[in-house]
Scaffold this motif. Structure first.
Motif, PDB file in Angstrom:
ATOM      1  N   TRP A  35      35.148  92.653  -3.618  1.00  0.00           N
ATOM      2  CA  TRP A  35      34.906  92.321  -2.214  1.00  0.00           C
ATOM      3  C   TRP A  35      33.746  91.351  -1.974  1.00  0.00           C
ATOM      4  CZ3 TRP A  35      37.646  92.224   1.957  1.00  0.00           C
ATOM      5  CH2 TRP A  35      37.019  92.021   3.174  1.00  0.00           C
ATOM      6  N   ASP A  70      39.429  95.489  -4.282  1.00  0.00           N
ATOM      7  CA  ASP A  70      39.112  95.970  -2.933  1.00  0.00           C
ATOM      8  C   ASP A  70      40.272  95.640  -1.982  1.00  0.00           C
ATOM      9  OD1 ASP A  70      37.306  96.111  -0.274  1.00  0.00           O
ATOM     10  OD2 ASP A  70      36.166  97.033  -1.902  1.00  0.00           O
ATOM     11  N   ASP A  71      39.970  95.534  -0.717  1.00  0.00           N
ATOM     12  CA  ASP A  71      40.974  95.336   0.337  1.00  0.00           C
ATOM     13  C   ASP A  71      41.846  94.091   0.071  1.00  0.00           C
ATOM     14  OD1 ASP A  71      42.303  95.750   2.686  1.00  0.00           O
ATOM     15  OD2 ASP A  71      40.547  95.564   3.989  1.00  0.00           O
ATOM     16  N   TYR A 112      41.737 100.212  -3.722  1.00  0.00           N
ATOM     17  CA  TYR A 112      41.149 100.445  -2.404  1.00  0.00           C
ATOM     18  C   TYR A 112      42.206 100.996  -1.451  1.00  0.00           C
ATOM     19  CZ  TYR A 112      39.706  98.853   2.305  1.00  0.00           C
ATOM     20  OH  TYR A 112      39.405  98.766   3.642  1.00  0.00           O
ATOM     21  N   CYS A 120      40.413  97.829   6.793  1.00  0.00           N
ATOM     22  CA  CYS A 120      39.512  96.981   7.574  1.00  0.00           C
ATOM     23  C   CYS A 120      40.061  95.556   7.646  1.00  0.00           C
ATOM     24  CB  CYS A 120      38.110  96.982   6.978  1.00  0.00           C
ATOM     25  SG  CYS A 120      37.389  98.642   6.935  1.00  0.00           S
ATOM     26  N   GLY A 121      40.818  95.136   6.641  1.00  0.00           N
ATOM     27  CA  GLY A 121      41.419  93.803   6.634  1.00  0.00           C
ATOM     28  C   GLY A 121      42.769  93.762   7.333  1.00  0.00           C
ATOM     29  N   LYS A 146      38.470 103.687  -3.937  1.00  0.00           N
ATOM     30  CA  LYS A 146      37.490 103.523  -2.848  1.00  0.00           C
ATOM     31  C   LYS A 146      38.257 103.694  -1.543  1.00  0.00           C
ATOM     32  CE  LYS A 146      34.742  99.896  -0.641  1.00  0.00           C
ATOM     33  NZ  LYS A 146      34.170  98.541  -0.798  1.00  0.00           N
ATOM     34  N   ASP A 148      38.224 103.767   2.508  1.00  0.00           N
ATOM     35  CA  ASP A 148      37.455 103.192   3.621  1.00  0.00           C
ATOM     36  C   ASP A 148      37.695 103.960   4.922  1.00  0.00           C
ATOM     37  OD1 ASP A 148      35.707 101.342   4.670  1.00  0.00           O
ATOM     38  OD2 ASP A 148      36.795  99.599   3.909  1.00  0.00           O
ATOM     39  N   CYS A 180      33.959 105.869   1.473  1.00  0.00           N
ATOM     40  CA  CYS A 180      33.320 104.686   2.060  1.00  0.00           C
ATOM     41  C   CYS A 180      33.348 104.829   3.573  1.00  0.00           C
ATOM     42  CB  CYS A 180      34.053 103.434   1.569  1.00  0.00           C
ATOM     43  SG  CYS A 180      33.429 101.915   2.265  1.00  0.00           S
ATOM     44  N   TRP A 182      30.437 104.890   5.312  1.00  0.00           N
ATOM     45  CA  TRP A 182      29.204 104.207   5.751  1.00  0.00           C
ATOM     46  C   TRP A 182      28.090 105.154   6.198  1.00  0.00           C
ATOM     47  CZ3 TRP A 182      33.349 102.314   9.417  1.00  0.00           C
ATOM     48  CH2 TRP A 182      34.273 101.524   8.741  1.00  0.00           C
ATOM     49  N   ARG A 199      29.202 106.216   0.322  1.00  0.00           N
ATOM     50  CA  ARG A 199      28.357 105.165   0.885  1.00  0.00           C
ATOM     51  C   ARG A 199      27.405 105.786   1.898  1.00  0.00           C
ATOM     52  NH1 ARG A 199      30.816  99.999   1.165  1.00  0.00           N
ATOM     53  NH2 ARG A 199      29.594  99.615   3.043  1.00  0.00           N
ATOM     54  N   ASP A 203      27.851  97.598   5.388  1.00  0.00           N
ATOM     55  CA  ASP A 203      28.010  96.685   4.246  1.00  0.00           C
ATOM     56  C   ASP A 203      26.723  95.948   3.882  1.00  0.00           C
ATOM     57  OD1 ASP A 203      30.546  97.551   4.447  1.00  0.00           O
ATOM     58  OD2 ASP A 203      31.458  95.590   4.775  1.00  0.00           O
ATOM     59  N   MET A 246      27.853  98.159  -3.171  1.00  0.00           N
ATOM     60  CA  MET A 246      28.085  97.280  -4.310  1.00  0.00           C
ATOM     61  C   MET A 246      26.980  96.231  -4.360  1.00  0.00           C
ATOM     62  SD  MET A 246      32.114  97.051  -3.428  1.00  0.00           S
ATOM     63  CE  MET A 246      31.775  96.269  -1.876  1.00  0.00           C
TER      64      MET A 246
HETATM   65  C1  GLA Z   1      34.554  97.745   4.715  1.00  0.00           C
HETATM   66  C2  GLA Z   1      33.823  98.237   3.465  1.00  0.00           C
HETATM   67  C3  GLA Z   1      33.585  97.061   2.528  1.00  0.00           C
HETATM   68  C4  GLA Z   1      34.916  96.423   2.146  1.00  0.00           C
HETATM   69  C5  GLA Z   1      35.676  95.992   3.411  1.00  0.00           C
HETATM   70  C6  GLA Z   1      37.093  95.543   3.106  1.00  0.00           C
HETATM   71  O1  GLA Z   1      33.757  96.896   5.446  1.00  0.00           O
HETATM   72  O2  GLA Z   1      32.618  98.842   3.815  1.00  0.00           O
HETATM   73  O3  GLA Z   1      32.896  97.482   1.363  1.00  0.00           O
HETATM   74  O4  GLA Z   1      35.680  97.335   1.414  1.00  0.00           O
HETATM   75  O5  GLA Z   1      35.765  97.078   4.342  1.00  0.00           O
HETATM   76  O6  GLA Z   1      37.797  95.172   4.242  1.00  0.00           O
END
Ligand code: GLA
Length: 401
Positions: A35, A70-71, A112, A120-121, A146, A148, A180, A182, A199, A203, A246
């Motif tokens: 990511w 990741d995403d 992911y 998130c994407g 991972k 999210d 994840c 946050w 997490r 980010d 990360m």
């Molecule tokens: C969130 C996560 C990031 C990453 C993005 C991908 O923001 O916290 O680490 O995985 O999504 O869209």
């Protein structure tokens, strides 16, 4: 014999009970994630290149193990049976092909997912498909997930993460489970039985001490994450880690800042997941990330997160108890100009009241090893005199004489 017969149902019940896969992360997981550098610009070739770089540049030898996608690895929609589908252009041979490649080189593959309807994407989330998706991951040979927290309206975090934990367990392939969310719902309070790491922040971004405002959310520099949560070090330990996010080593900060960033993540027993383009890493970046004596601080078997011993002028002192009575001590120059200091050990006494450890320098003498210079550096019987460059660290390992 009677006792034995009675025990059988108990054993069967325990085994069937949903739980996380125990013992997969007794030391903080080490690896790489796509990511921070590549965002959605990922592909089978990229992942294979990372696997190759892992071997060529000595990351694997230094202990890094996971290659994490990741995403954005998915197609926009599930298939007609509701299965997740790898993006046909980015991963034309599917995820199993890259997992097989990673495994053939002695590495592990991470992927992911997201607790919500969409990642998130904007790709398909796992909500409502947890058990199906866990079976899919298992059939591809995935070793790390991972998970999210975007688009989770109405969901309870503990419940959502526990559902995925149970789904992974039911699919029977051991998977490191990385939460994840946050830190929004205090995962350190409930995460230990659910996953292997969580997490603690939003980010990370490529700066030493900044907040970057994106409108509805912010990303954070290294020192902002360091100070984001107070009083949670007691929750972290073997198989259940506070995850400081990360790393951004090699992504544009100065060498001193990269060294400090890496040192702090090691001091905090944070997972060490690299986030740079391994194909283009400078010698300095590789040297930082593969310093085995520094990594040993992170991978110490006690798994205790450092605490701040003092903070005066420009200088922060972080200390971390290690197995066998050793201590790691990090002197960090928080300001961006050189700083000279003296430290008279005999006036100091480190006390970790949460984990019941102490180092009393009037009582005991310790020999000192400078872990960045890779040199012995006298003992605590003498006053330490040092000068730090801006945003740089001195990292010492103390062992009782
Ligand atoms: C969130 C996560 C990031 C990453 C993005 C991908 O923001 O916290 O680490 O995985 O999504 O869209």
């Amino acid at each position: 014999m009677k006792k034995f017969i009675l025990l059988i149902p108990v054993i069967i019940c325990t085994c069937l009970q949903a739980q996380k896969f125990e013992g997969l992360a007794l030391t903080p997981p080490m690896g790489w994630n796509s990511w921070n550098t590549f965002h959605c610009d990922i592909s089978e070739q990229l992942v294979k290149d990372m696997v190759d770089a892992f071997i060529k540049d000595g990351y694997k030898e230094a202990g890094y193990e996971y290659i994490n996608i990741d995403d954005c690895w998915m197609a926009m929609e599930r298939d007609s049976l509701g299965n997740l589908v790898p993006h046909p252009e980015k991963f034309p041979n599917g995820i199993k092909a890259v997992a097989d490649y990673a495994h053939s080189k002695g590495l592990k593959l991470g992927i992911y997912g997201c607790a919500g309807d969409r990642t998130c994407g904007g790709f398909p989330g796992n909500r409502g498909h947890e058990y199906q998706d866990a079976l899919t991951y298992a059939s591809w040979g995935v070793d790390y997930l991972k998970y999210d927290w975007c688009n989770t309206g109405g969901l309870n975090a503990t419940g959502a993460y526990t559902t995925m934990r149970d789904a992974l367990f039911a699919a029977k392939r051991p998977v490191v489970f990385s939460l994840c969310e946050w830190g929004n719902n205090q995962p350190w309070e409930w995460g230990k039985d659910v996953g292997h790491l969580w997490r603690i922040s939003g980010d990370i971004d490529v700066c030493f001490d900044c907040e970057i405002n994106h409108g509805t959310w912010s990303s954070w520099g290294v020192m902002r994450i360091v100070y984001m949560r107070d009083g949670i070090r007691g929750y972290s330990g073997p198989d259940h880690w506070n995850d400081f996010d990360m790393m951004e080593v090699g992504n544009g900060m100065s060498v001193n800042e990269d060294r400090s960033h890496f040192t702090l993540w090691c001091m905090f027993a944070s997972p060490l997941i690299m986030g740079h383009d391994l194909r283009k890493a400078s010698k300095e970046t590789i040297d930082i990330l593969t310093n085995k004596e520094v990594i040993a601080i992170n991978q110490d078997s006690l798994g205790i997160q450092a605490f701040k011993y003092s903070d005066k002028d420009s200088l922060e002192i972080w200390v971390k108890p290690l197995a066998g009575g050793d201590w790691a001590v990090c002197f960090l120059n928080r300001k961006n100009r050189p700083y000279k200091f003296e430290f008279n050990w005999s006036e100091h006494h480190f006390v970790d009241s949460i984990f019941n450890m102490d180092a009393n320098f009037t009582r005991d003498n310790y020999k000192i090893r400078d872990l960045w210079l890779k040199k012995d550096a006298g003992s605590t019987g003498k006053v330490l005199k040092a000068e730090l460059q801006g945003h740089d660290v001195l990292l010492l390992r103390l062992s009782k004489e």
